[in-house]
Enzyme design. Structure first.
Site, short mmCIF file in Angstrom:
data_model
loop_
_atom_site.label_atom_id
_atom_site.label_comp_id
_atom_site.label_asym_id
_atom_site.label_seq_id
_atom_site.Cartn_x
_atom_site.Cartn_y
_atom_site.Cartn_z
NE ARG A 3 -43.48 55.70 22.20
CZ ARG A 3 -43.81 54.44 22.01
NH1 ARG A 3 -42.88 53.50 21.98
NH2 ARG A 3 -45.06 54.10 21.83
CD GLU A 5 -14.23 79.76 17.80
OE1 GLU A 5 -14.12 78.86 18.66
OE2 GLU A 5 -13.78 80.90 17.93
#
Length: 185
Positions: A41, A141
């Site tokens: 998985r 930013e």
């Protein structure tokens, strides 16, 4: 009806870390399936996120920004990832103010859901913002956002045009619709 039973649970027998980034990590788990066979998985680990449905005079606050994975602009409700140990409601308040400049006098939980449980553990918490007060936005930013307040009809149109196509914003629009019909989320 399927019954939840331990007989169907997958047991992890090994984990291989693949990547550790600023936002996500990736691992491959080897699991023992019911009946004894094994499988792998691929799992994305994510710290979770919080999002806000903020209404002003029956208009929803949204931000439009470029989403690199999709290579297009998207209109979304304010949202962001949780910092380590951060309460989801505090993250929702922070993201609303950073992205839109609005502060909520009160936040109410609407729902929490897993975004892609087939391969990721990201849980997103959705809140309704009330008693909004306008301030100054302070985006990160590296965030370039356009803030807008849209009508319910615009939101529906943006969904049809796939300008709104993420699950959290679509769920917020449906919650808004329910609120408009019943007065409750």
């Amino acid at each position: 009806m399927l019954e939840k039973t331990g007989d169907y649970q997958e047991k992890t027998i090994g984990t291989q870390p693949i990547y550790e980034g600023k936002i996500i990590s990736l691992q491959v788990d080897t699991v023992r399936l019911p009946g004894g066979r094994t499988a792998t998985r691929e799992i994305v680990r994510h710290p979770g996120a919080a999002a806000v449905l903020a209404l002003i005079e029956d208009k929803m606050l949204v931000v439009e920004q470029y989403r690199k994975p999709m290579e297009k602009f998207q209109i979304e409700i304010p949202a962001g990832k949780l910092d380590p140990g951060e309460d989801p409601m505090e993250a929702a308040a922070r993201e609303l103010e950073e992205e839109t400049g609005y502060r909520a006098g009160r936040l109410r939980p609407i729902s929490a859901f897993y975004t892609s449980p087939g391969f990721a553990d990201e849980k997103l918490y959705l809140y309704a913002a009330e008693e909004l007060v306008k301030g100054e936005s302070r985006p990160d930013e590296d965030e370039f956002l356009a803030v807008e307040a849209i009508t319910f009809e615009q939101a529906q149109q943006y969904i049809r045009e796939e300008r709104i196509s993420d699950a959290k914003t679509m769920l917020a629009v449906y919650a808004w619709h329910l609120y408009r019909l019943t007065g409750q989320f």
